[in-house]
Design an enzyme around this catalytic site. Structure first.
Site, PDB file in Angstrom:
ATOM      1  N   ASP A  58       5.512  53.775 -35.044  1.00  0.00           N
ATOM      2  CA  ASP A  58       5.663  52.565 -35.859  1.00  0.00           C
ATOM      3  C   ASP A  58       4.258  52.030 -36.078  1.00  0.00           C
ATOM      4  O   ASP A  58       3.567  51.640 -35.117  1.00  0.00           O
ATOM      5  CB  ASP A  58       6.528  51.545 -35.109  1.00  0.00           C
ATOM      6  CG  ASP A  58       6.758  50.269 -35.920  1.00  0.00           C
ATOM      7  OD1 ASP A  58       5.908  49.937 -36.787  1.00  0.00           O
ATOM      8  OD2 ASP A  58       7.774  49.599 -35.682  1.00  0.00           O
ATOM      9  N   ASN A  85       0.767  57.405 -44.898  1.00  0.00           N
ATOM     10  CA  ASN A  85       1.744  57.326 -45.991  1.00  0.00           C
ATOM     11  C   ASN A  85       2.733  56.181 -45.820  1.00  0.00           C
ATOM     12  O   ASN A  85       3.257  55.674 -46.812  1.00  0.00           O
ATOM     13  CB  ASN A  85       2.491  58.672 -46.056  1.00  0.00           C
ATOM     14  CG  ASN A  85       3.758  58.578 -46.871  1.00  0.00           C
ATOM     15  OD1 ASN A  85       3.718  58.597 -48.102  1.00  0.00           O
ATOM     16  ND2 ASN A  85       4.905  58.444 -46.197  1.00  0.00           N
ATOM     17  N   TYR A 174       3.469  43.408 -52.763  1.00  0.00           N
ATOM     18  CA  TYR A 174       3.180  44.855 -52.734  1.00  0.00           C
ATOM     19  C   TYR A 174       1.891  45.229 -53.475  1.00  0.00           C
ATOM     20  O   TYR A 174       1.028  45.904 -52.883  1.00  0.00           O
ATOM     21  CB  TYR A 174       4.380  45.625 -53.285  1.00  0.00           C
ATOM     22  CG  TYR A 174       4.197  47.123 -53.296  1.00  0.00           C
ATOM     23  CD1 TYR A 174       4.238  47.863 -52.116  1.00  0.00           C
ATOM     24  CD2 TYR A 174       3.976  47.803 -54.500  1.00  0.00           C
ATOM     25  CE1 TYR A 174       4.067  49.247 -52.130  1.00  0.00           C
ATOM     26  CE2 TYR A 174       3.812  49.191 -54.515  1.00  0.00           C
ATOM     27  CZ  TYR A 174       3.857  49.901 -53.333  1.00  0.00           C
ATOM     28  OH  TYR A 174       3.691  51.269 -53.347  1.00  0.00           O
ATOM     29  N   LYS A 178      -1.549  46.929 -51.775  1.00  0.00           N
ATOM     30  CA  LYS A 178      -2.109  48.248 -52.117  1.00  0.00           C
ATOM     31  C   LYS A 178      -3.578  48.100 -52.513  1.00  0.00           C
ATOM     32  O   LYS A 178      -4.386  48.988 -52.231  1.00  0.00           O
ATOM     33  CB  LYS A 178      -1.268  48.905 -53.221  1.00  0.00           C
ATOM     34  CG  LYS A 178       0.104  49.372 -52.714  1.00  0.00           C
ATOM     35  CD  LYS A 178      -0.041  50.608 -51.841  1.00  0.00           C
ATOM     36  CE  LYS A 178       1.062  50.845 -50.853  1.00  0.00           C
ATOM     37  NZ  LYS A 178       0.901  52.048 -50.035  1.00  0.00           N
ATOM     38  N   THR A 209      12.536  56.819 -54.732  1.00  0.00           N
ATOM     39  CA  THR A 209      12.637  56.749 -53.269  1.00  0.00           C
ATOM     40  C   THR A 209      13.262  55.419 -52.874  1.00  0.00           C
ATOM     41  O   THR A 209      13.444  54.523 -53.702  1.00  0.00           O
ATOM     42  CB  THR A 209      11.244  56.839 -52.585  1.00  0.00           C
ATOM     43  OG1 THR A 209      10.500  55.676 -52.927  1.00  0.00           O
ATOM     44  CG2 THR A 209      10.479  58.085 -52.969  1.00  0.00           C
TER      45      THR A 209
HETATM   46  P1  NAP Z   1      10.158  55.459 -48.683  1.00  0.00           P
HETATM   47  O1  NAP Z   1      10.999  56.580 -49.149  1.00  0.00           O
HETATM   48  O2  NAP Z   1      10.745  54.121 -48.487  1.00  0.00           O
HETATM   49  O3  NAP Z   1       9.399  55.936 -47.373  1.00  0.00           O
HETATM   50  C1  NAP Z   1       8.569  55.072 -46.664  1.00  0.00           C
HETATM   51  C2  NAP Z   1       8.390  55.618 -45.272  1.00  0.00           C
HETATM   52  O4  NAP Z   1       7.549  54.697 -44.544  1.00  0.00           O
HETATM   53  C3  NAP Z   1       9.715  55.707 -44.501  1.00  0.00           C
HETATM   54  O5  NAP Z   1       9.705  56.854 -43.694  1.00  0.00           O
HETATM   55  C4  NAP Z   1       9.684  54.456 -43.647  1.00  0.00           C
HETATM   56  O6  NAP Z   1      10.444  54.533 -42.472  1.00  0.00           O
HETATM   57  C5  NAP Z   1       8.206  54.419 -43.323  1.00  0.00           C
HETATM   58  N1  NAP Z   1       7.809  53.143 -42.734  1.00  0.00           N
HETATM   59  C6  NAP Z   1       8.020  51.896 -43.189  1.00  0.00           C
HETATM   60  N2  NAP Z   1       7.542  50.986 -42.318  1.00  0.00           N
HETATM   61  C7  NAP Z   1       7.016  51.693 -41.274  1.00  0.00           C
HETATM   62  C8  NAP Z   1       6.386  51.360 -40.068  1.00  0.00           C
HETATM   63  N3  NAP Z   1       6.199  50.087 -39.707  1.00  0.00           N
HETATM   64  N4  NAP Z   1       5.959  52.358 -39.261  1.00  0.00           N
HETATM   65  C9  NAP Z   1       6.141  53.648 -39.602  1.00  0.00           C
HETATM   66  N5  NAP Z   1       6.759  54.035 -40.702  1.00  0.00           N
HETATM   67  C10 NAP Z   1       7.186  53.063 -41.544  1.00  0.00           C
HETATM   68  O7  NAP Z   1       8.931  55.217 -49.713  1.00  0.00           O
HETATM   69  P2  NAP Z   1       7.961  56.220 -50.491  1.00  0.00           P
HETATM   70  O8  NAP Z   1       8.109  55.924 -51.918  1.00  0.00           O
HETATM   71  O9  NAP Z   1       8.119  57.586 -49.996  1.00  0.00           O
HETATM   72  O10 NAP Z   1       6.543  55.628 -50.051  1.00  0.00           O
HETATM   73  C11 NAP Z   1       5.576  56.383 -49.374  1.00  0.00           C
HETATM   74  C12 NAP Z   1       4.211  55.867 -49.794  1.00  0.00           C
HETATM   75  O11 NAP Z   1       4.009  56.125 -51.190  1.00  0.00           O
HETATM   76  C13 NAP Z   1       4.032  54.354 -49.602  1.00  0.00           C
HETATM   77  O12 NAP Z   1       2.754  54.092 -49.053  1.00  0.00           O
HETATM   78  C14 NAP Z   1       4.128  53.817 -51.016  1.00  0.00           C
HETATM   79  O13 NAP Z   1       3.423  52.621 -51.201  1.00  0.00           O
HETATM   80  C15 NAP Z   1       3.515  54.960 -51.816  1.00  0.00           C
HETATM   81  N6  NAP Z   1       3.882  54.983 -53.226  1.00  0.00           N
HETATM   82  C16 NAP Z   1       5.157  55.225 -53.606  1.00  0.00           C
HETATM   83  C17 NAP Z   1       5.455  55.248 -54.976  1.00  0.00           C
HETATM   84  C18 NAP Z   1       6.838  55.497 -55.467  1.00  0.00           C
HETATM   85  O14 NAP Z   1       7.064  55.395 -56.696  1.00  0.00           O
HETATM   86  N7  NAP Z   1       7.802  55.825 -54.598  1.00  0.00           N
HETATM   87  C19 NAP Z   1       4.451  55.054 -55.933  1.00  0.00           C
HETATM   88  C20 NAP Z   1       3.149  54.812 -55.498  1.00  0.00           C
HETATM   89  C21 NAP Z   1       2.884  54.783 -54.139  1.00  0.00           C
HETATM   90  P3  NAP Z   1      12.024  54.098 -42.423  1.00  0.00           P
HETATM   91  O15 NAP Z   1      12.772  55.263 -42.974  1.00  0.00           O
HETATM   92  O16 NAP Z   1      12.253  53.834 -40.971  1.00  0.00           O
HETATM   93  O17 NAP Z   1      12.154  52.864 -43.276  1.00  0.00           O
END
Ligand code: NAP
Length: 252
Positions: A58, A85, A174, A178, A209
């Site tokens: 975490d 990530n 958010y 970032k 996601t």
């Molecule tokens: P996601 O599917 O919600 O995955 C986020 C992951 O981070 C999950 O495994 C979540 O765990 C974990 N997490 C959250 N809080 C945490 C903590 N305190 N300690 C450890 N793990 C934690 O989102 P995603 O879209 O894959 O996002 C991944 C990265 O990509 C993020 O940094 C996001 O800002 C970036 N991003 C995403 C997009 C997009 O369009 N999706 C675009 C640009 C950037 P749980 O399963 O326990 O919640």
């Protein structure tokens, strides 16, 4: 004999982190899948198969981070690739349309300070805390790289342009988290520029996601491509970059 690279991906039990872990394993990397819920990490690691190892992590919990670093030290003695990530877009429960709620929640005049603190705790301080804990292990690698997963929505240069599509949605929860994560990454890049440790900042595409209520328009595979590409750069690959697919620079 080829020595397998050892990677740690935070937030790897779902979403982009899971996809990146899966593709790194397919490319012969041993991947520690960081998951705040260890059981979900184990499930994800089992889905990927041999080469994937769950680790409780975490990023907002210093004891959890310290225990994870100790485990990497005990089992591998080094870390070749750190992928910061883990991220969240909001901390409170949301029931409405994701994009409508996102715009409302990010208004500077009304955004909840508690919400801002919670999101920054994960996206900004979490990234820095994991970096601090893992740096000595990265120094033990002959070919170390840090890949921070941020977002183009955190680009100050892009958001300052009224023509930028997300200009009106820039706000303190958010997007500004970032921007701050990008600033922290720049500080890491500057700190490490006299070392052999490479540092890259990447943005996935707008990917379906949990983070965006699955409103993203790209598949996990397509949206994660740039993160995977940069994670697989070899020792001669660049450092100090901020890119989206495919190797397209994002202004800071
Ligand atoms: P996601 O599917 O919600 O995955 C986020 C992951 O981070 C999950 O495994 C979540 O765990 C974990 N997490 C959250 N809080 C945490 C903590 N305190 N300690 C450890 N793990 C934690 O989102 P995603 O879209 O894959 O996002 C991944 C990265 O990509 C993020 O940094 C996001 O800002 C970036 N991003 C995403 C997009 C997009 O369009 N999706 C675009 C640009 C950037 P749980 O399963 O326990 O919640």
């Amino acid at each position: 004999m080829t020595v397998r690279r050892v990677a740690l991906v935070t937030g790897a039990n779902q979403g982009v982190g899971f996809q990146v872990a899966k593709e790194l394993v397919a490319n012969g990397v041993t991947v520690l899948l960081g998951s705040r819920d260890f059981a979900r990490g184990q499930e994800a690691a089992e889905t990927i198969g041999a080469g994937a190892v769950a680790i409780q992590l975490d990023v907002t919990d210093s004891a959890s981070i310290a225990a994870a670093a100790q485990r990497v030290e005990d089992e591998f003695g080094r870390l070749d690739l750190l992928v910061n990530n883990a991220g969240i877009s909001h901390a409170s429960q949301r029931d409405g349309d994701f994009l409508d709620d996102y715009a409302t929640a990010n208004r500077a005049s009304t955004a909840s300070l508690d919400e801002i603190r919670a999101v920054w705790e994960t996206n900004v301080f979490g990234t820095l805390a994991v970096y601090q804990a893992m740096l000595s292990l990265l120094r033990e690698s002959a070919d170390a790289r840090i890949v921070n997963v941020s977002s183009g929505v955190g680009s100050l240069a892009a958001n300052a342009d009224p023509a930028y599509p997300y200009h009106s949605m820039f706000g303190p929860v958010y997007p500004a988290s970032k921007a701050a994560q990008n600033a922290i990454t720049l500080a890491i890049m500057i700190e490490l520029e006299s070392t052999d440790i490479k540092v890259n900042l990447v943005s996935p595409g707008f990917t379906a996601t949990n983070l965006n209520g699955f409103a993203g328009t790209e598949s996990l595979e397509d949206g994660s491509r740039e993160v995977v590409r940069v994670c697989l750069l070899g020792p001669d690959g660049p450092t100090g970059t901020f890119t989206r697919w495919e190797n397209s620079p994002i202004p800071w």
